[in-house]
Structures are given as structure tokens and as C-alpha cells.
Motif scaffolding. Structure first.
Motif, PDB file in Angstrom:
ATOM      1  N   MET A  88       0.827  -1.206   0.000  1.00 12.81           N
ATOM      2  CA  MET A  88       0.000   0.000   0.000  1.00 12.81           C
ATOM      3  C   MET A  88       0.868   1.266   0.000  1.00 12.81           C
ATOM      4  O   MET A  88       2.003   1.231   0.451  1.00 12.81           O
ATOM      5  CB  MET A  88      -0.919  -0.046   1.235  1.00 12.81           C
ATOM      6  CG  MET A  88      -2.015   0.994   1.267  1.00 12.81           C
ATOM      7  SD  MET A  88      -2.914   1.228  -0.292  1.00 12.81           S
ATOM      8  CE  MET A  88      -3.928  -0.252  -0.366  1.00 12.81           C
ATOM      9  N   VAL A  89       0.335   2.337  -0.561  1.00 14.07           N
ATOM     10  CA  VAL A  89       0.979   3.654  -0.443  1.00 14.07           C
ATOM     11  C   VAL A  89       0.693   4.213   0.952  1.00 14.07           C
ATOM     12  O   VAL A  89      -0.257   3.794   1.605  1.00 14.07           O
ATOM     13  CB  VAL A  89       0.437   4.661  -1.496  1.00 14.07           C
ATOM     14  CG1 VAL A  89       0.843   4.253  -2.899  1.00 14.07           C
ATOM     15  CG2 VAL A  89      -1.084   4.803  -1.412  1.00 14.07           C
ATOM     16  N   GLY A  90       1.513   5.151   1.385  1.00 11.91           N
ATOM     17  CA  GLY A  90       1.278   5.748   2.694  1.00 11.91           C
ATOM     18  C   GLY A  90       2.515   6.453   3.216  1.00 11.91           C
ATOM     19  O   GLY A  90       3.503   6.618   2.479  1.00 11.91           O
ATOM     20  N   GLN A 139       7.232   6.283  -4.140  1.00  7.79           N
ATOM     21  CA  GLN A 139       5.842   6.493  -3.713  1.00  7.79           C
ATOM     22  C   GLN A 139       4.965   6.874  -4.919  1.00  7.79           C
ATOM     23  O   GLN A 139       3.835   6.432  -5.048  1.00  7.79           O
ATOM     24  CB  GLN A 139       5.804   7.580  -2.625  1.00  7.79           C
ATOM     25  CG  GLN A 139       4.621   7.530  -1.706  1.00  7.79           C
ATOM     26  CD  GLN A 139       4.455   6.222  -0.943  1.00  7.79           C
ATOM     27  OE1 GLN A 139       3.353   5.875  -0.577  1.00  7.79           O
ATOM     28  NE2 GLN A 139       5.516   5.484  -0.700  1.00  7.79           N
ATOM     29  N   LEU A 143       1.966   4.636  -6.316  1.00  7.75           N
ATOM     30  CA  LEU A 143       0.635   5.245  -6.429  1.00  7.75           C
ATOM     31  C   LEU A 143       0.089   5.063  -7.846  1.00  7.75           C
ATOM     32  O   LEU A 143      -1.087   4.720  -8.021  1.00  7.75           O
ATOM     33  CB  LEU A 143       0.704   6.740  -6.082  1.00  7.75           C
ATOM     34  CG  LEU A 143      -0.586   7.521  -6.294  1.00  7.75           C
ATOM     35  CD1 LEU A 143      -1.694   7.049  -5.346  1.00  7.75           C
ATOM     36  CD2 LEU A 143      -0.359   9.032  -6.118  1.00  7.75           C
ATOM     37  N   HIS A 146      -1.256   1.630  -8.216  1.00  4.36           N
ATOM     38  CA  HIS A 146      -2.548   1.525  -7.519  1.00  4.36           C
ATOM     39  C   HIS A 146      -3.651   2.191  -8.346  1.00  4.36           C
ATOM     40  O   HIS A 146      -4.758   1.652  -8.466  1.00  4.36           O
ATOM     41  CB  HIS A 146      -2.463   2.191  -6.142  1.00  4.36           C
ATOM     42  CG  HIS A 146      -1.908   1.305  -5.072  1.00  4.36           C
ATOM     43  ND1 HIS A 146      -2.681   0.373  -4.419  1.00  4.36           N
ATOM     44  CD2 HIS A 146      -0.666   1.197  -4.566  1.00  4.36           C
ATOM     45  CE1 HIS A 146      -1.937  -0.260  -3.529  1.00  4.36           C
ATOM     46  NE2 HIS A 146      -0.705   0.219  -3.592  1.00  4.36           N
ATOM     47  N   LEU A 147      -3.343   3.351  -8.901  1.00  7.28           N
ATOM     48  CA  LEU A 147      -4.370   4.068  -9.658  1.00  7.28           C
ATOM     49  C   LEU A 147      -4.810   3.268 -10.879  1.00  7.28           C
ATOM     50  O   LEU A 147      -6.007   3.062 -11.095  1.00  7.28           O
ATOM     51  CB  LEU A 147      -3.851   5.449 -10.087  1.00  7.28           C
ATOM     52  CG  LEU A 147      -3.716   6.494  -8.978  1.00  7.28           C
ATOM     53  CD1 LEU A 147      -3.069   7.761  -9.524  1.00  7.28           C
ATOM     54  CD2 LEU A 147      -5.078   6.836  -8.367  1.00  7.28           C
ATOM     55  N   ASN A 150      -6.952   0.325  -9.879  1.00 12.85           N
ATOM     56  CA  ASN A 150      -8.293   0.680  -9.395  1.00 12.85           C
ATOM     57  C   ASN A 150      -9.218   1.182 -10.499  1.00 12.85           C
ATOM     58  O   ASN A 150     -10.431   1.015 -10.404  1.00 12.85           O
ATOM     59  CB  ASN A 150      -8.190   1.733  -8.283  1.00 12.85           C
ATOM     60  CG  ASN A 150      -7.939   1.114  -6.920  1.00 12.85           C
ATOM     61  OD1 ASN A 150      -8.882   0.718  -6.237  1.00 12.85           O
ATOM     62  ND2 ASN A 150      -6.686   0.991  -6.524  1.00 12.85           N
ATOM     63  N   ILE A 151      -8.667   1.824 -11.519  1.00 11.58           N
ATOM     64  CA  ILE A 151      -9.528   2.417 -12.555  1.00 11.58           C
ATOM     65  C   ILE A 151      -9.593   1.586 -13.821  1.00 11.58           C
ATOM     66  O   ILE A 151     -10.228   1.992 -14.792  1.00 11.58           O
ATOM     67  CB  ILE A 151      -9.076   3.860 -12.925  1.00 11.58           C
ATOM     68  CG1 ILE A 151      -7.662   3.854 -13.525  1.00 11.58           C
ATOM     69  CG2 ILE A 151      -9.181   4.780 -11.730  1.00 11.58           C
ATOM     70  CD1 ILE A 151      -7.173   5.221 -13.983  1.00 11.58           C
TER      71      ILE A 151
ATOM     72  N   ILE B 151     -11.637   6.228  -7.097  1.00 11.23           N
ATOM     73  CA  ILE B 151     -10.833   5.575  -6.047  1.00 11.23           C
ATOM     74  C   ILE B 151     -11.315   5.911  -4.642  1.00 11.23           C
ATOM     75  O   ILE B 151     -10.698   5.483  -3.665  1.00 11.23           O
ATOM     76  CB  ILE B 151      -9.329   5.945  -6.169  1.00 11.23           C
ATOM     77  CG1 ILE B 151      -9.123   7.454  -5.982  1.00 11.23           C
ATOM     78  CG2 ILE B 151      -8.750   5.449  -7.478  1.00 11.23           C
ATOM     79  CD1 ILE B 151      -7.666   7.901  -6.014  1.00 11.23           C
ATOM     80  N   ASN B 154     -11.342   3.376  -1.888  1.00  5.81           N
ATOM     81  CA  ASN B 154     -10.066   2.753  -1.500  1.00  5.81           C
ATOM     82  C   ASN B 154      -9.284   3.849  -0.759  1.00  5.81           C
ATOM     83  O   ASN B 154      -8.493   4.590  -1.352  1.00  5.81           O
ATOM     84  CB  ASN B 154      -9.325   2.276  -2.754  1.00  5.81           C
ATOM     85  CG  ASN B 154      -8.144   1.373  -2.419  1.00  5.81           C
ATOM     86  OD1 ASN B 154      -7.548   1.497  -1.349  1.00  5.81           O
ATOM     87  ND2 ASN B 154      -7.816   0.479  -3.321  1.00  5.81           N
ATOM     88  N   ASP B 156      -6.776   4.383   1.322  1.00  4.51           N
ATOM     89  CA  ASP B 156      -5.327   4.624   1.298  1.00  4.51           C
ATOM     90  C   ASP B 156      -4.889   5.209  -0.044  1.00  4.51           C
ATOM     91  O   ASP B 156      -4.034   6.096  -0.103  1.00  4.51           O
ATOM     92  CB  ASP B 156      -4.565   3.315   1.561  1.00  4.51           C
ATOM     93  CG  ASP B 156      -4.689   2.880   3.018  1.00  4.51           C
ATOM     94  OD1 ASP B 156      -4.537   3.739   3.896  1.00  4.51           O
ATOM     95  OD2 ASP B 156      -4.933   1.692   3.260  1.00  4.51           O
ATOM     96  N   VAL B 157      -5.469   4.676  -1.117  1.00  6.06           N
ATOM     97  CA  VAL B 157      -5.108   5.166  -2.452  1.00  6.06           C
ATOM     98  C   VAL B 157      -5.645   6.583  -2.648  1.00  6.06           C
ATOM     99  O   VAL B 157      -4.956   7.466  -3.184  1.00  6.06           O
ATOM    100  CB  VAL B 157      -5.640   4.213  -3.546  1.00  6.06           C
ATOM    101  CG1 VAL B 157      -5.322   4.750  -4.939  1.00  6.06           C
ATOM    102  CG2 VAL B 157      -5.040   2.827  -3.370  1.00  6.06           C
ATOM    103  N   GLY B 160      -3.401   8.803  -0.773  1.00  4.32           N
ATOM    104  CA  GLY B 160      -2.106   8.883  -1.463  1.00  4.32           C
ATOM    105  C   GLY B 160      -2.184   9.815  -2.663  1.00  4.32           C
ATOM    106  O   GLY B 160      -1.278  10.619  -2.912  1.00  4.32           O
ATOM    107  N   TYR B 161      -3.281   9.715  -3.404  1.00  9.42           N
ATOM    108  CA  TYR B 161      -3.453  10.579  -4.579  1.00  9.42           C
ATOM    109  C   TYR B 161      -3.582  12.047  -4.161  1.00  9.42           C
ATOM    110  O   TYR B 161      -3.053  12.946  -4.830  1.00  9.42           O
ATOM    111  CB  TYR B 161      -4.688  10.142  -5.374  1.00  9.42           C
ATOM    112  CG  TYR B 161      -4.923  11.020  -6.575  1.00  9.42           C
ATOM    113  CD1 TYR B 161      -4.092  10.931  -7.695  1.00  9.42           C
ATOM    114  CD2 TYR B 161      -5.943  11.963  -6.588  1.00  9.42           C
ATOM    115  CE1 TYR B 161      -4.278  11.757  -8.788  1.00  9.42           C
ATOM    116  CE2 TYR B 161      -6.140  12.788  -7.686  1.00  9.42           C
ATOM    117  CZ  TYR B 161      -5.305  12.675  -8.779  1.00  9.42           C
ATOM    118  OH  TYR B 161      -5.489  13.507  -9.859  1.00  9.42           O
ATOM    119  N   ARG B 163      -2.226  13.460  -1.455  1.00  7.09           N
ATOM    120  CA  ARG B 163      -0.900  13.962  -1.064  1.00  7.09           C
ATOM    121  C   ARG B 163      -0.065  14.308  -2.301  1.00  7.09           C
ATOM    122  O   ARG B 163       0.601  15.338  -2.352  1.00  7.09           O
ATOM    123  CB  ARG B 163      -0.178  12.928  -0.183  1.00  7.09           C
ATOM    124  CG  ARG B 163      -0.806  12.760   1.191  1.00  7.09           C
ATOM    125  CD  ARG B 163       0.083  11.943   2.125  1.00  7.09           C
ATOM    126  NE  ARG B 163       0.332  10.598   1.637  1.00  7.09           N
ATOM    127  CZ  ARG B 163      -0.447   9.543   1.880  1.00  7.09           C
ATOM    128  NH1 ARG B 163      -1.525   9.666   2.629  1.00  7.09           N
ATOM    129  NH2 ARG B 163      -0.140   8.359   1.402  1.00  7.09           N
TER     130      ARG B 163
END
Lengths: 230, 230
Positions: A88-90, A139, A143, A146-147, A150-151, B151, B154, B156-157, B160-161, B163
Motif C-alpha cells: 500500500m501507499v502511505g 511512492q 501510487l 494503484h491508480l 483501481n480504474i 478511487i 479505496n 489509502d489510495v 495517497g493521490y 498527497r
């Protein structure tokens, strides 16, 4: 032109039969062979193991058509998102390491790519480990993955995000083949970081194929070097 | 501390009852009043109209607790994504107009924000219409809204986006209050562009609240000016 799609209920895969002599998306042997190399073997093996629903004899290849096994877009999305649960990002040390680890893996296993990181062309894995720059870049790369995961089932947004990614990378004058090659590095990192199942890898490689296809279209539209798809 | 959640089945809303004297998230009257102003009235009215499930007398406010109506995160995501169907990103003239229209609306209705667009401080709506720069920026802003909508479930994502968005905007030295104010402009544009239902507006405003909360946390962590949340 004809097409037949069967869905394996509850599993999220389709079996598509398409005429390859006239259907644009599967045009020519070259495309199919490349696809096969990256995806088909793992996908079919996993599919057979998991469902018992694809007898070997159904996987045919004649002059008239190819049988293509593909996953539903939603299923691919879910597999990719699921595979990222432990990456996971964070802002915690573990989250930051999740991103930086990608560059450590990349510099360790694909040193030829270092040329794209100005000032870090001779970095070792240890140099990457100590670098704030690669902490930030890691990071961002994480990210981005993850993007896209998810999309992925929202095709217009997926493709819009890809075009924007190409726009942002224009200044780096990258070899256009890297937009496909990235996914080998990425899935390699994921596998090295823990457990990437065959099915998850196949999902990422399919996502990567679609990602790359839009990249090449957009590069061409921008009059930049691009890889001709078959 | 106590909390009770009822779900209105099939509608995707929760009714939460929380003690506000000891529960962090709803701490103090100030937060609640701001939330109420932005969201509660529309949300409760829509909810009552759509479901008949919230009698007026259930909406109480005593010294001990507040009754708070909120939507499920997934429901908010779906409402926001759905509301964007006619405002898709893309490369056709309609798609490009979808993005540029946001800046036309913004320059027409919030001229005080023009100060953030160097060289365009005195642009009229007509100037924006003719501008390649705002064509590109429009597509980016529209893509960003599609991304956060898709997103949002979700967390965390999503964070993250946010930030990363703050990091990219650091150079513009924006008033930190704009990260909340943006959503008034955005929903105003959506309403002007066609049909934004009360429910979709409420969903976007809730998403915007959560977006802003992470913005302010990140700005604080970066030692940049931020808005103190109550």
C-alpha cells in the motif's frame, strides 16, 4: 467476421473465439504470438487448474480462428487491486519502503534502465536505499500502479490517465518500448516482494498490454517515436 | 462513548448516532455546524424524499448526541462516478469541451481565482474558450475528478493521490482554504453542465470534505500554511 464469447460463471473469465483474418484487435499472427508469450500459457494453466473448465482440446489454433482466453475487465481490476494489499501507499516506514523497493529491484535487476535517471546512472542498490529522491519517486510509481489497477474497469478514465502519464514523461525522451517493458519489471518486483499468484501476474500483464496500447496510440498522435502494433 | 449504525438496505445510506462529547470524529459543535451547512440539509431532504425512511422526529439534537446521516463510501463513489458519465475525459471535441468548460465556469463565476493562473489574471470567459492552455488544464482537472471519484472507496489510495496532488501544487502557493472551496466550484460547474441531482451533489460534497481533510493534514506535515480543522 464472427466472435463467440462464453463466460465461466463465477470466475470472471471469458473464452473468446475470434476470426483472426479479419478482426482488427487480433490482427495477424505476430500480435497473437506476442500475447501468447506474455499471457496465454500462465492464464490457461491457471484457468484449468482453478476451474477444470477448459479441456486442453478446446485450445485450438487453425488457419481460420484462434481461441483466446481473457479475463473480464472487472476481474482483472479486482485481482490487481487485491495483489497490492501488502504494497500500500502511505507515510509509514513500511509504506515508504513499498515504493522505494521498486527502484531497488529495478536498479538491481535492470541496470540498463538507470540511464533514465539523470545523476543516478551509476547508482547501486545501496545508493537507491539511501536516496530521498527514490523514496519520493517510489511512492509516485507505487501510487500510479494503484491508480491504474483501481480504474482499469473504467476504460475512458484508464486511457485518460495513461495519456496524462505520457504527457508528464515526455521530457525524459524514453524508448517507447519501455511502456510495455515496465510491466515485466513491475510484476518482477511484486513477485520478489511476496506472493504474486500466476493469476494475478496474468491480470497485471493484461492490464499492461492495454496500458501500452494506449501509450503507443498517444505517442503517435503526439508525433513522438512509438512502437508499431501489429 | 457509544455509536449505533442503522443501514437503510438497498439505498446505501447509514444513520449514525454518536455521542459528540467524547467521539473524536464529530468533536464539538463547530465541526457539526459546518458539516450541517454543507451537507445535512440536502442529504436528509433527499433521503426522506427517496425512501420515506427518516421521519422528521428522528432528526434530533440534544446535549448528549447528534444524529448524523451519512452515505456509505461505496455509495458515494458510485454516485460521483455516475454523475460524470456525461463529462467523460477523452480526445474528441465534446470530451475536450467537458474539461475546458470547468475553467470557463470558474473564470465566469469565481473571477477572484484567476490570480492563480499566471498570465491569465485578466482572462475573460471568451479568452479561456480560445486557449490551448486551458484546454490542457481542463482535461487534467477533469481527469483528477474522475480519479478521485473512482478511487474514493479505496481510502489509502485516495489519500495517497491527494498527497501527490498537494505535492504537485506546492509551487503555486495556493490559499489552503481553496482545497475545500474547490468542491463548491466543481459541483457548481457540474450543475451548470447538466443534471446533478441533490444526492449526487451531497456525495461530491462529502468526498470533497474528506479530500480537504487529507489536504490539510499533508500541508501541516509539509510545514506549509494549512486550515486548522475543528
Amino acid at each position: 467476421m464472427w466472435e463467440h464469447i462464453e463466460t465461466l460463471a463465477g470466475f470472471g473469465w471469458n473464452i473468446r473465439r475470434k476470426c483472426i483474418s479479419c478482426c482488427e484487435p487480433w490482427k495477424g499472427k505476430t500480435w497473437f504470438n506476442r500475447w501468447q508469450a506474455h499471457f496465454r500459457t500462465a492464464a490457461i494453466q491457471t484457468l484449468r487448474r482453478r476451474t477444470g473448465a477448459v479441456p486442453l482440446e478446446q485450445i485450438v489454433c487453425t488457419e481460420d480462428y484462434q481461441e483466446v482466453v481473457s479475463m473480464d475487465r472487472k476481474r482483472i481490476r479486482d485481482l490487481c487491486v487485491e495483489s497490492l494489499q501488502d504494497l500500500m501507499v502511505g507515510t509509514s516506514p513500511k509504506h515508504i519502503a513499498n515504493g522505494k523497493g521498486f527502484y531497488e529491484y529495478s536498479f538491481g535487476n535492470f541496470p540498463e534502465l538507470r540511464v533514465y535517471f539523470k545523476g543516478a546512472e551509476h547508482y547501486t542498490v545501496e545508493d537507491v536505499k539511501k536516496s530521498q529522491r527514490f523514496e519520493d519517486k517510489g511512492q509516485r510509481a507505487l501510487l500510479a500502479c494503484h491508480l491504474v489497477a483501481n480504474i482499469y474497469d473504467n476504460d475512458d478514465v484508464f486511457r485518460g490517465y495513461i495519456r496524462e502519464t505520457i504527457n508528464r514523461h515526455r521530457q525524459y525522451k524514453m524508448d517507447p518500448a519501455l511502456w510495455e517493458g515496465f510491466w515485466t519489471v513491475w510484476t518482477g518486483y511484486m513477485a520478489s516482494a511476496g506472493c504474486l499468484t500466476d493469476e494475478q501476474r496474468a491480470a497485471w500483464m493484461q492490464l499492461g498490454k492495454d496500458f501500452n496500447a494506449e501509450c503507443q496510440v498517444h505517442l503517435k498522435n503526439l508525433n513522438l517515436p512509438f512502437v508499431q502494433n501489429n
